[in-house]
Design an enzyme around this catalytic site. Structure first.
Site, short mmCIF file in Angstrom:
data_model
loop_
_atom_site.label_atom_id
_atom_site.label_comp_id
_atom_site.label_asym_id
_atom_site.label_seq_id
_atom_site.Cartn_x
_atom_site.Cartn_y
_atom_site.Cartn_z
N ASN A 271 0.67 -1.19 -0.08
CA ASN A 271 -0.17 -0.15 0.05
C ASN A 271 0.85 1.31 0.06
O ASN A 271 0.29 2.22 -0.58
CB ASN A 271 -0.81 -0.17 1.33
CG ASN A 271 -1.65 1.34 1.41
OD1 ASN A 271 -2.36 1.78 0.95
ND2 ASN A 271 -1.16 2.15 2.51
N SER B 286 -3.64 2.20 -9.29
CA SER B 286 -4.56 3.45 -9.48
C SER B 286 -5.02 3.36 -10.82
O SER B 286 -4.46 3.02 -11.81
CB SER B 286 -3.94 4.65 -9.09
OG SER B 286 -4.46 5.96 -9.67
N TYR C 154 -9.88 11.91 -16.04
CA TYR C 154 -8.26 11.94 -15.43
C TYR C 154 -7.39 12.74 -16.54
O TYR C 154 -6.47 12.85 -16.19
CB TYR C 154 -7.91 10.79 -14.90
CG TYR C 154 -8.95 10.16 -13.73
CD1 TYR C 154 -9.08 10.91 -12.71
CD2 TYR C 154 -9.47 8.94 -13.99
CE1 TYR C 154 -9.72 10.38 -11.65
CE2 TYR C 154 -10.18 8.49 -12.99
CZ TYR C 154 -10.18 9.28 -11.88
OH TYR C 154 -11.01 8.48 -10.70
N GLY D 77 2.92 12.22 -14.02
CA GLY D 77 3.56 11.43 -14.84
C GLY D 77 4.39 10.40 -14.29
O GLY D 77 4.24 9.22 -14.51
N VAL E 238 -9.78 8.75 -2.95
CA VAL E 238 -9.95 8.59 -1.33
C VAL E 238 -9.37 10.07 -0.83
O VAL E 238 -8.38 10.68 -1.13
CB VAL E 238 -9.21 7.42 -0.88
CG1 VAL E 238 -9.52 7.55 0.63
CG2 VAL E 238 -9.78 6.31 -1.68
#
Length: 244
Positions: free
Chosen positions: A90, A144, A159, A165, A200
Site C-alpha cells: 500500500n 490506481s 483524468y 507522470g 480517497v
C-alpha cells in the site's frame, strides 16, 4: 485454508489513510496484522488506535525504498511467525502532481519508482518463498486508475487533466508486476491482484475526494481475503474488474 485463524498479514504504509483502514478491516476479521511503517513513532500511535478497539495488530519498521530494510523485516517475520499469508503493498507517494511529462525530472521519477514500484516488487520477491512454504498467499498491489493505459489513452477520461507522470507510470509498471507475478505463481494458491481504491480523502488524494479511507480500503481487503478459487492477475475497483 478455509478460515482466518492465525493468518498473518503485512500492510505497508499502515500508519494512516487507506493503509490504516486496510489494517483495521483485516484485524476485524481476526487476522494478525503487522503494520509496516517507516516512522516508528507514527506506527506506535496507529497501533494504539487499533489496540483501543481490541484489534490484533503489531508494528514492524520497514522502509520500502531500502532493500536491506526489506530483507531485515522479512527475516524478522519469518523468524517470529514462520509464515506470511497476506502482503498488501500500500505504501506510495505522489510528488509530481503539478508536473508535465515534458518537464518530469529524472530524480523525481526514480524516487517515485523506488517507493511505488521497486518496493512492492522487492517485498513480493521476499514474501513469496514464505508463502510457498505455507502453500497459501495473497498479494495485493494498491495501484490506481491513473496508471491504466486504457484510461490514459481515452480522450474522454475524467483524468485527462491529471499530469503526475511519475506517479501514473509507477502504477502502470506496478500493474505489469502484478500480471507477471500472477503468471509465475499460477497453481501455487498464491493469488496476486492490483486494486484501485478510488479517489480517497487522504494526504495523497486531497480533501475534495469523494471516498473515505474506509471505503477505499474495501477492494484491497476483499482481494487480501479471497478464497482459493478467487481471481489472480486482475485489476479491480469496487470489487469489479477494470481495464489495464
Amino acid at each position: 485454508m478455509t478460515n482466518n485463524d492465525h493468518k498473518i498479514a503485512l500492510v505497508t504504509g499502515a500508519n494512516k489513510g487507506i493503509g490504516f483502514e486496510i489494517a483495521r478491516k483485516l484485524a476485524q476479521q481476526g487476522i494478525e496484522v503487522l503494520m509496516g511503517v517507516r516512522d516508528p513513532s507514527k506506527g506506535a500511535s496507529a497501533k494504539q488506535k487499533l489496540a483501543a478497539e481490541n484489534l490484533p495488530a503489531k508494528m514492524i519498521e520497514i522502509d520500502v525504498t531500502n532493500p536491506m530494510a526489506i530483507q531485515a523485516a522479512m527475516g524478522k517475520i519469518k523468524d517470529t511467525y514462520r509464515r506470511l499469508d497476506i502482503l498488501v503493498n500500500n505504501a506510495g507517494i505522489l510528488i509530481d502532481s503539478e508536473t508535465s511529462i515534458l518537464n518530469l525530472d529524472k530524480t523525481i521519477f526514480l524516487n517515485t519508482l523506488e517507493t511505488n514500484t521497486f518496493g512492492p516488487l522487492l517485498l513480493s520477491q521476499a514474501a513469496i518463498p514464505i508463502m510457498k512454504a505455507g502453500a497459501y498467499g495473497r498479494i495485493v498491489n494498491v495501484a490506481s486508475t491513473l496508471g491504466s493505459l486504457n484510461d490514459m489513452a481515452n480522450p474522454d477520461s475524467s483524468y485527462q487533466s491529471v499530469t503526475a507522470g511519475a506517479y501514473r507510470l509507477s502504477k502502470t509498471i506496478l500493474n505489469g508486476i502484478t500480471i507477471l507475478l500472477a503468471n509465475e505463481l499460477r497453481g501455487t494458491n498464491i493469488l496476486v491482484n492490483s486494486a484501485c481504491p478510488g479517489w480517497v480523502r487522504t494526504d495523497l488524494g486531497g480533501r475534495e475526494a469523494p471516498l473515505s479511507p474506509a471505503e477505499g480500503a474495501d477492494t484491497p481487503v476483499w482481494l487480501a481475503t479471497l478464497p482459493d478459487d478467487g481471481p489472480t492477475g486482475g485489476f479491480f475497483r469496487e470489487r469489479q474488474p477494470i481495464p489495464w
